[in-house]
Design a protein around this motif. Structure first.
Motif, mmCIF file in Angstrom:
data_model
loop_
_atom_site.group_PDB
_atom_site.id
_atom_site.type_symbol
_atom_site.label_atom_id
_atom_site.label_comp_id
_atom_site.label_asym_id
_atom_site.label_seq_id
_atom_site.Cartn_x
_atom_site.Cartn_y
_atom_site.Cartn_z
ATOM 1 N N GLY A 22 0.783 -1.222 0.000
ATOM 2 C CA GLY A 22 0.000 0.000 0.000
ATOM 3 C C GLY A 22 0.820 1.279 0.000
ATOM 4 O O GLY A 22 0.267 2.371 -0.053
ATOM 5 N N VAL A 23 2.149 1.161 0.079
ATOM 6 C CA VAL A 23 3.001 2.346 0.094
ATOM 7 C C VAL A 23 3.465 2.623 -1.337
ATOM 8 O O VAL A 23 3.969 1.742 -2.019
ATOM 9 N N ARG A 24 3.247 3.838 -1.762
ATOM 10 C CA ARG A 24 3.697 4.260 -3.087
ATOM 11 C C ARG A 24 4.903 5.162 -2.897
ATOM 12 O O ARG A 24 4.850 6.130 -2.147
ATOM 13 N N VAL A 25 5.995 4.832 -3.563
ATOM 14 C CA VAL A 25 7.209 5.623 -3.441
ATOM 15 C C VAL A 25 7.085 6.831 -4.377
ATOM 16 O O VAL A 25 6.778 6.664 -5.553
ATOM 17 N N PRO A 26 7.309 8.034 -3.868
ATOM 18 C CA PRO A 26 7.096 9.238 -4.681
ATOM 19 C C PRO A 26 8.090 9.370 -5.833
ATOM 20 O O PRO A 26 9.241 8.949 -5.736
ATOM 21 N N ALA A 27 7.612 9.981 -6.904
ATOM 22 C CA ALA A 27 8.475 10.355 -8.016
ATOM 23 C C ALA A 27 9.296 11.562 -7.577
ATOM 24 O O ALA A 27 8.990 12.209 -6.567
ATOM 25 N N TRP A 28 10.333 11.891 -8.342
ATOM 26 C CA TRP A 28 11.220 13.002 -7.965
ATOM 27 C C TRP A 28 10.445 14.302 -7.753
ATOM 28 O O TRP A 28 10.649 14.995 -6.762
ATOM 29 N N ASN A 29 9.522 14.611 -8.654
ATOM 30 C CA ASN A 29 8.805 15.883 -8.540
ATOM 31 C C ASN A 29 7.808 15.897 -7.380
ATOM 32 O O ASN A 29 7.244 16.937 -7.067
ATOM 33 N N GLU A 30 7.598 14.771 -6.716
ATOM 34 C CA GLU A 30 6.712 14.701 -5.551
ATOM 35 C C GLU A 30 7.476 14.826 -4.229
ATOM 36 O O GLU A 30 6.862 14.923 -3.171
#
Length: 158
Positions: A35-43
């Motif tokens: 359930g954990v989404r790893v953020p993209a660089w711009n996030e």
């Protein structure tokens, strides 16, 4: 935070690593919790981007496990930098104390911490307070019999 409490903290981290089947310095994949989404660089926040600037060009292509490990590092670094010099020295002393324990006592401490984490928060607090109120000799004796959450404290600890 007392040196032994710091040792307990470090042991809990080691136990968490042991529970996952790796070691603290293992550079294998860090599991990404469900359930954990790893953020993209711009996030990432500006602070995270600054701390991870060397990974900027590769961030979005890195495996999620590597990005999780990098974000954990940023958090640990921020906590370390927020500590006073006294808190840092207590942490270092706790690490030395844990390292200086015989292997069988380190394993008992890890087992005690695993058991402690299964208890209700109020019981955990009570056991930690009791641990902090004890002398190093009493703590070692308690560990030798199993430790907090596993065995009762030694009779002379009352």
């Amino acid at each position: 935070m007392s040196a032994l409490a710091l040792g307990l903290l470090l042991a809990s981290q080691a136990a968490a690593h042991d529970a996952r089947g790796d070691r603290p310095h293992d550079h294998g994949p860090t599991p990404v919790p469900a359930g954990v989404r790893v953020p993209a660089w711009n996030e990432l926040s500006p602070g995270q981007q600054a701390a991870l600037a060397r990974l900027r060009d590769d961030w979005d292509q890195l495996p999620a496990s590597r990005r999780v490990r990098a974000l954990e590092w940023v958090e640990r670094k921020a906590r370390w930098e927020a500590m006073t010099p006294e808190q840092r020295e207590k942490l270092r002393a706790g690490a030395r104390n844990f390292h200086d324990l015989p292997p069988e006592l380190r394993e008992k401490m890890r087992a005690s911490l695993r058991a402690l984490r299964t208890l209700p928060a109020e019981e955990q607090r009570a056991l930690r307070k009791r641990w902090h109120d004890m002398s190093p000799e009493q703590r070692r004796a308690w560990l030798q019999t199993g430790g907090p959450a596993i065995s009762p404290p030694p009779a002379d600890a009352d």
